[in-house]
Design an enzyme around this catalytic site. Structure first.
Site, PDB file in Angstrom:
ATOM      1  N   ASP A   1       0.852  -1.389   0.253  1.00 12.69           N
ATOM      2  CA  ASP A   1      -0.115  -0.367   0.346  1.00 12.69           C
ATOM      3  C   ASP A   1       0.865   1.276   0.528  1.00 12.69           C
ATOM      4  O   ASP A   1       1.437   1.573   1.456  1.00 12.69           O
ATOM      5  CB  ASP A   1      -1.056  -0.217   1.284  1.00 12.69           C
ATOM      6  CG  ASP A   1      -1.984   1.287   0.991  1.00 12.69           C
ATOM      7  OD1 ASP A   1      -1.243   2.331   0.590  1.00 12.69           O
ATOM      8  OD2 ASP A   1      -2.690   1.160   1.807  1.00 12.69           O
ATOM      9  N   HIS A   2       1.279   1.794  -0.888  1.00 14.24           N
ATOM     10  CA  HIS A   2       2.100   2.943  -1.069  1.00 14.24           C
ATOM     11  C   HIS A   2       2.115   3.583  -0.632  1.00 14.24           C
ATOM     12  O   HIS A   2       2.965   4.666   0.269  1.00 14.24           O
ATOM     13  CB  HIS A   2       1.808   3.316  -2.952  1.00 14.24           C
ATOM     14  CG  HIS A   2       0.677   4.221  -3.103  1.00 14.24           C
ATOM     15  ND1 HIS A   2       0.181   3.906  -4.023  1.00 14.24           N
ATOM     16  CD2 HIS A   2       1.112   5.840  -2.977  1.00 14.24           C
ATOM     17  CE1 HIS A   2      -0.823   4.462  -4.187  1.00 14.24           C
ATOM     18  NE2 HIS A   2      -0.255   5.645  -3.641  1.00 14.24           N
TER      19      HIS A   2
ATOM     20  N   HIS B   1      -5.797   2.641   1.563  1.00 14.06           N
ATOM     21  CA  HIS B   1      -5.124   3.774   1.999  1.00 14.06           C
ATOM     22  C   HIS B   1      -5.986   4.087   2.881  1.00 14.06           C
ATOM     23  O   HIS B   1      -5.233   4.583   3.958  1.00 14.06           O
ATOM     24  CB  HIS B   1      -4.812   5.131   1.193  1.00 14.06           C
ATOM     25  CG  HIS B   1      -4.391   4.646  -0.010  1.00 14.06           C
ATOM     26  ND1 HIS B   1      -3.468   3.752  -0.098  1.00 14.06           N
ATOM     27  CD2 HIS B   1      -4.703   4.557  -1.710  1.00 14.06           C
ATOM     28  CE1 HIS B   1      -3.010   3.204  -1.631  1.00 14.06           C
ATOM     29  NE2 HIS B   1      -3.866   4.301  -2.619  1.00 14.06           N
TER      30      HIS B   1
END
Length: 485
Positions: free
Chosen positions: A173-174, A236
């Protein structure tokens, strides 16, 4: 921590993500001397390149997407020397033997970054296994989306688990690679002044906003199948909520931190179908003005009618001792008034104002953690305006500012994928998402989506360039809360 590997294999190596993020990130790590000396990077995709063709492709991507101050001809040249390429149709098992030959000896360890369509996960894992590329010294990084709901997510996780046990699976999950997101932990657990009031006694409510000004931007097919809830909230936003709400972990490591996050995600109050229309708002952007330009509505951009939501607002509750009674308001959308990712912690007012009789108006303290476009942490506190106070005391809200760009001006800001790729290569799982987290997130989201279906909820239209449907304002206003804008 595991040992750094000697080889990196990139699936989807000619895709948009590779060009914009992965190649520039790997170059950045290379230029700063952070990659293991002999590490080779092998790209694979359906496109028909040889090594020289792929190096030319990568050079063009770096030319387009690297900031000017990062371009260095000799560093680019030595980075390109690390790159190889093998064309592969991942849906056909027989091509993986040639890929394994191309990689050569992997006894020094292999990290795989999988950025492909979810339906290719099964054949890819089978292909890797058949070619001996799923052994004990191989770890795999998975780019989202991991499924469309709990059931499909479990299927994908089961498929991956056949070749890669949990400790060798790194779900990306960047957002977790962003510096300010990690600063949430430093802020909470490195300072003694916040933790005593970081609970239902001190906090009135929490707001999390992730707003975008862009529309479909070439992602039409993917986005229309996905929508804002799956694209943003499921991963996110719930990860941000978990970091804000989690208990202090015993230590800074992958197991302790992820144990605490999953407790929060399991504590999210499930919504009944009857509650969903009152606790959520969905919207879809229509025509309007964005950044001074007239823009089309979603269905015009898409070219067909659609019931996909491009905006979601939710009132969530975390049912545990720390957060009982504290609402968490989430909102995200495309074509909104401005691009912004932020968390707002609204503290409770002081129990008694000594200034009221003298005309002094108090406002409760607010902590704003801004993730983008700027990165800062701002605490709004009350101060007295200078003066003789003959007509009463004048109080004003003033910000105490920690602007990360300013405080750490000499330090280069890294894009999130630099950290995550380096952690994958070195085998540090702390900033990756564990299977039980993903499934807890899906379980909560699926309940809301089932409520939309049961109530035949359709997205409300909103003008591009606005802050979403008016119902999103009503969602907070009926609790006496205003969105931070």
């Amino acid at each position: 921590m595991s040992q750094a590997v000697g080889k990196l294999l990139l699936f989807g190596a000619t895709g948009d993500l590779a060009q914009r993020m992965l190649l520039p990130s790997l170059y950045g790590l290379h230029a700063d001397g952070l990659l293991p000396a002999g590490l080779t990077i092998t790209g694979t995709a359906r496109s028909d390149h040889d090594d020289a063709g792929y190096r030319k492709f990568a050079a063009d991507a770096l030319d387009e997407f690297l900031p000017a101050d990062r371009k260095d001809d000799s560093a680019v040249a030595s980075f390109l020397d690390r790159l190889n390429y093998q064309p592969l149709d991942a849906s056909q098992t027989d091509g993986f033997g040639v890929l394994a030959e191309k990689l050569g000896d992997i006894s020094g360890g292999l990290a795989i970054f999988l950025s492909t369509a979810p339906w290719l996960f099964g054949p890819t894992i089978k292909g890797l296994e058949s070619a001996g590329l799923a052994g004990d010294n191989v770890r795999i990084g998975l780019e989202k989306p991991l499924g469309r709901d709990l059931e499909s997510s479990r299927e994908i996780n089961d498929i991956v688990a056949l070749g890669f046990p949990e400790e060798r699976t790194f779900r990306i999950d960047h957002y977790l690679g962003k510096e300010t997101v990690q600063n949430i932990m430093a802020l909470r657990f490195g300072n003694s002044l916040f933790e005593p009031i970081w609970n239902s006694h001190g906090v009135d409510h929490v707001q999390i906003t992730v707003s975008e000004t862009v529309g479909l931007e070439g992602r039409a097919g993917f986005y229309d199948d996905t929508g804002a809830m799956r694209d943003m909230v499921q991963n996110h936003m719930l990860q941000l909520l978990a970091l804000i709400a989690m208990e202090p972990p015993a230590r800074f490591d992958g197991t302790a931190i992820r144990d605490e996050k999953v407790k929060v995600l399991r504590s999210l109050r499930k919504m009944t179908p009857a509650e969903v229309p009152h606790l959520t708002v969905t919207g879809q952007y229509g025509p309007g003005a964005s950044k001074g330009e007239i823009v089309k509505g979603y269905t015009e951009e898409l070219g067909k009618p659609s019931g996909t939501e491009t905006f979601v607002a939710i009132k969530a509750n975390v049912d545990n001792w720390r957060w009982a009674g504290v609402p968490f308001y989430l909102r995200t959308g495309k074509r909104l008034a401005e691009r912004r990712s932020e968390i707002v912690i609204q503290f409770k007012p002081v129990p008694h104002s000594i200034f009221a009789d003298r005309g002094g108006q108090l406002q409760a303290n607010t902590l704003v953690i801004r993730l983008q476009p700027e990165e800062y942490i701002r605490l709004l506190v009350m101060a007295k305006q200078p003066g003789l106070d003959r007509d009463g005391i004048r109080l004003r809200e003033v910000p105490l500012n920690l602007a990360l760009d300013h405080e750490f001006a000499g330090t280069r800001r890294r894009i999130a994928y630099e950290r995550l790729l380096l952690d994958l290569i070195e085998g540090d799982p702390t900033l990756f998402v564990r299977r039980d987290e993903v499934e807890a997130q899906w379980e909560w989201i699926d309940g809301i989506r089932a409520g939309w279906e049961a109530n035949d909820v359709h997205p409300k239209p909103y003008a591009s360039g606005s802050w979403g449907p008016s119902a999103a304002i009503a969602l907070t206003e009926r609790d006496g809360v205003t969105w931070n804008e």
